[in-house]
Design an enzyme around this catalytic site. Structure first.
Site, PDB file in Angstrom:
ATOM      1  N   SER A 194       0.836  -1.196   0.000  1.00 44.11           N
ATOM      2  CA  SER A 194       0.000   0.000   0.000  1.00 44.11           C
ATOM      3  C   SER A 194       0.876   1.252   0.000  1.00 44.11           C
ATOM      4  O   SER A 194       1.608   1.477  -0.957  1.00 44.11           O
ATOM      5  CB  SER A 194      -0.959  -0.042   1.192  1.00 44.11           C
ATOM      6  OG  SER A 194      -1.987   0.907   1.044  1.00 44.11           O
ATOM      7  N   GLU A 310      -9.657  -5.007  -4.022  1.00 44.28           N
ATOM      8  CA  GLU A 310      -8.921  -4.055  -3.197  1.00 44.28           C
ATOM      9  C   GLU A 310      -9.826  -3.160  -2.347  1.00 44.28           C
ATOM     10  O   GLU A 310      -9.662  -3.040  -1.133  1.00 44.28           O
ATOM     11  CB  GLU A 310      -8.032  -3.170  -4.083  1.00 44.28           C
ATOM     12  CG  GLU A 310      -6.861  -3.887  -4.734  1.00 44.28           C
ATOM     13  CD  GLU A 310      -5.678  -4.073  -3.794  1.00 44.28           C
ATOM     14  OE1 GLU A 310      -5.762  -3.688  -2.620  1.00 44.28           O
ATOM     15  OE2 GLU A 310      -4.651  -4.616  -4.257  1.00 44.28           O
ATOM     16  N   HIS A 404      -8.000  -5.435   0.087  1.00 43.66           N
ATOM     17  CA  HIS A 404      -6.723  -4.757   0.314  1.00 43.66           C
ATOM     18  C   HIS A 404      -6.115  -5.232   1.633  1.00 43.66           C
ATOM     19  O   HIS A 404      -6.812  -5.366   2.637  1.00 43.66           O
ATOM     20  CB  HIS A 404      -6.969  -3.249   0.360  1.00 43.66           C
ATOM     21  CG  HIS A 404      -5.731  -2.420   0.450  1.00 43.66           C
ATOM     22  ND1 HIS A 404      -4.855  -2.291  -0.603  1.00 43.66           N
ATOM     23  CD2 HIS A 404      -5.228  -1.658   1.449  1.00 43.66           C
ATOM     24  CE1 HIS A 404      -3.870  -1.476  -0.249  1.00 43.66           C
ATOM     25  NE2 HIS A 404      -4.068  -1.086   0.998  1.00 43.66           N
TER      26      HIS A 404
END
Length: 493
Positions: A194, A310, A404
């Site tokens: 990320s 995600e 995610h």
């Protein structure tokens, strides 16, 4: 058992645990406090005697949002504060005389550039160290202290992106010191997820980072298709100053709690993406993907990818507040393309509300497309291996899917942690085989620059014609250009 190592700044005393050696809280730069608050990092000071390196140092002052707490690393024994530029080293036991130095992984944590730390339990380096890898996890400045840009508001402030410069300072420390811990400075892999992966995409383009690492792993992040520029960073800085009611010269004396109160207000108004690295023309000289395409990271193999679902993480935890701003942005940017693209995304989930199509589209815009663009940019310069993590979590009634950050417990082989169990639900035993495969595959890439040979099917290099992608799921397989129909609908921007 204590473990004493001499660094260039002085001796550090760590400990031996579970057949590995651990040192915590080692400073890699001077404390960014007082007059040094909004400046690039300075070298760390030397010390005499042995420095206690058995406890984690402070993590960066950060968001207090309880939904983010499990990734912060703040505990009863680990405080937060501005004096946070420290790192941790996890190393195998001293190598036998015939082995030589160990490869190194430097981990950059995620957290939307406003939370997270290298001392989060998930990032304990035991698993990788047991495979013959020296692991370094770092803390870096976050939010306003890490990203405020003052180059157009005060003389001599041309260098911005302090948090990227913090990361470079840590990588320089590794080059200078990691051999003393048994690591090979010529075999450093920088890895992150990320915000950490977005950082790496910028490091690949930054002249100051060149030569500090040999390989890179980027999980769910590669920056924006249209990264913030100097004008945008200056506009945000003006908003920060106005919210604080101070001038640039007064910033050093503002209590850190006031700075973070201002940051929370701005984030609530602007959204999760309020704070991100920007192209200032100095530290980051241009669009990172374009610079990579031009050869700025020539010779650096990449392992990178995204998770299939995600944005479901943000939709589940934060609700529609994370969707509405992107609807406006995408509507403006896509114009006449929007309607057919939305229809294509809806076709993938015909029995679900339109919100699901938006969630998928936003996830692609924020994560998948930038990663693919970066992969395309690097294929002419080094081997590139692309993956998609497809393992669906049953947690939250199955709403997360392959969300995610869901791959992180698999990469670190830590399905047993309480935070992992929140995200993974009751399928931990079913996930262990995949976790073992992914963990060993990442280790293979760290050691050789090639993920093959650790138990997954043969993994071809990525290219813009075949687009071979490893799907990581209960059954792993290589698929050419998965979801290529919607990928092809996106403009290049």
């Amino acid at each position: 058992m204590s473990e004493v190592v001499m660094t260039q700044q002085g001796a550090v005393r760590g400990e031996q645990h579970d057949d590995i050696r651990v040192w915590k809280g080692i400073p890699f730069a001077a404390p960014p406090v007082g007059e040094r608050r909004f400046w690039p990092p300075a070298p760390p000071a030397a010390w005499t005697g042995e420095r206690d390196a058995t406890r984690y140092g402070a993590v960066a002052t950060q968001s207090r949002d309880p939904r983010m707490a499990m990734m912060s690393g703040v505990t009863e024994k680990v405080a937060s504060g501005e004096d946070c530029l420290v790192l941790n080293v996890f190393a195998p036991l001293a190598s036998d005389p015939g082995h030589g130095a160990w490869p190194v992984m430097v981990w950059l944590h995620g957290g939307a550039f406003v939370f997270g730390s290298g001392s989060t339990p998930l990032y304990h380096g035991l698993g990788f160290a047991e495979q013959g890898i020296v692991v370094v996890t770092i803390n870096y400045r976050l939010g306003i202290p890490g990203l405020l840009y003052l180059g157009d508001l005060a003389p001599g402030r041309d260098e911005g992106n302090y948090l990227l410069l913090d990361q470079i300072a840590a990588l320089r420390w590794v080059q200078d010191n990691i051999a003393a811990f048994g690591g090979d400075p010529r075999a450093v892999t920088v890895a992150g997820e990320s915000a950490g992966a977005i950082s790496i995409a910028h490091l690949l383009a930054m002249p100051a980072a060149r030569g500090l690492f040999a390989r890179a792993i980027l999980e769910s992040g590669a920056g924006s298709l249209s990264p913030p520029d100097r004008a945008g960073a200056t506009a945000l800085a003006r908003e920060v100053l106005a919210e604080l009611g101070v001038t640039v010269d007064q910033l050093d004396t503002v209590p850190i709690d006031q700075i973070y109160a201002a940051q929370e207000k701005l984030s609530a108004r602007i959204g999760l993406s309020a704070f991100a690295p920007y192209v200032d023309g100095v530290t980051v000289p241009g669009n990172p993907t374009a610079l990579v395409q031009g050869g700025s990271a020539a010779g650096v193999p990449l392992l990178l990818g995204t998770n299939r679902d995600e944005w479901t993480l943000f939709e589940v935890f934060f609700g529609e507040v994370t969707v509405e701003p992107f609807k406006r942005i995408l509507g403006h940017r896509l114009g006449d393309r929007l309607a057919p693209m939305l229809a294509a995304y809806r076709a993938a989930h015909p029995h679900k509300p339109e919100l699901r199509a938006w969630v998928d589209m936003i996830g692609d815009a924020v994560f998948r497309l930038p990663v693919i663009r970066l992969a395309e940019a690097q294929v002419a310069h080094a081997p590139v291996f692309l993956y998609r993590f497809d393992w669906r979590s049953p947690a939250f009634g199955g709403r997360l899917g392959a969300a995610h950050a869901l791959e992180l417990p698999f990469v670190w082989n830590r399905l047993d942690l309480p935070a992992s169990q929140i995200l993974l639900g009751d399928s931990l035993l079913h996930g262990q085989a995949l976790a073992t495969l992914i963990h060993h595959t990442w280790a293979a890439f760290i050691k050789t620059g090639d993920p093959n040979g650790a138990g997954l099917p043969a993994w071809p290099r990525y290219d813009a014609e075949r687009r071979a992608t490893m799907l990581l799921d209960r059954e792993c397989q290589v698929v050419d250009d998965p979801a290529g129909d919607v990928r092809a609908m996106w403009p290049t921007w």
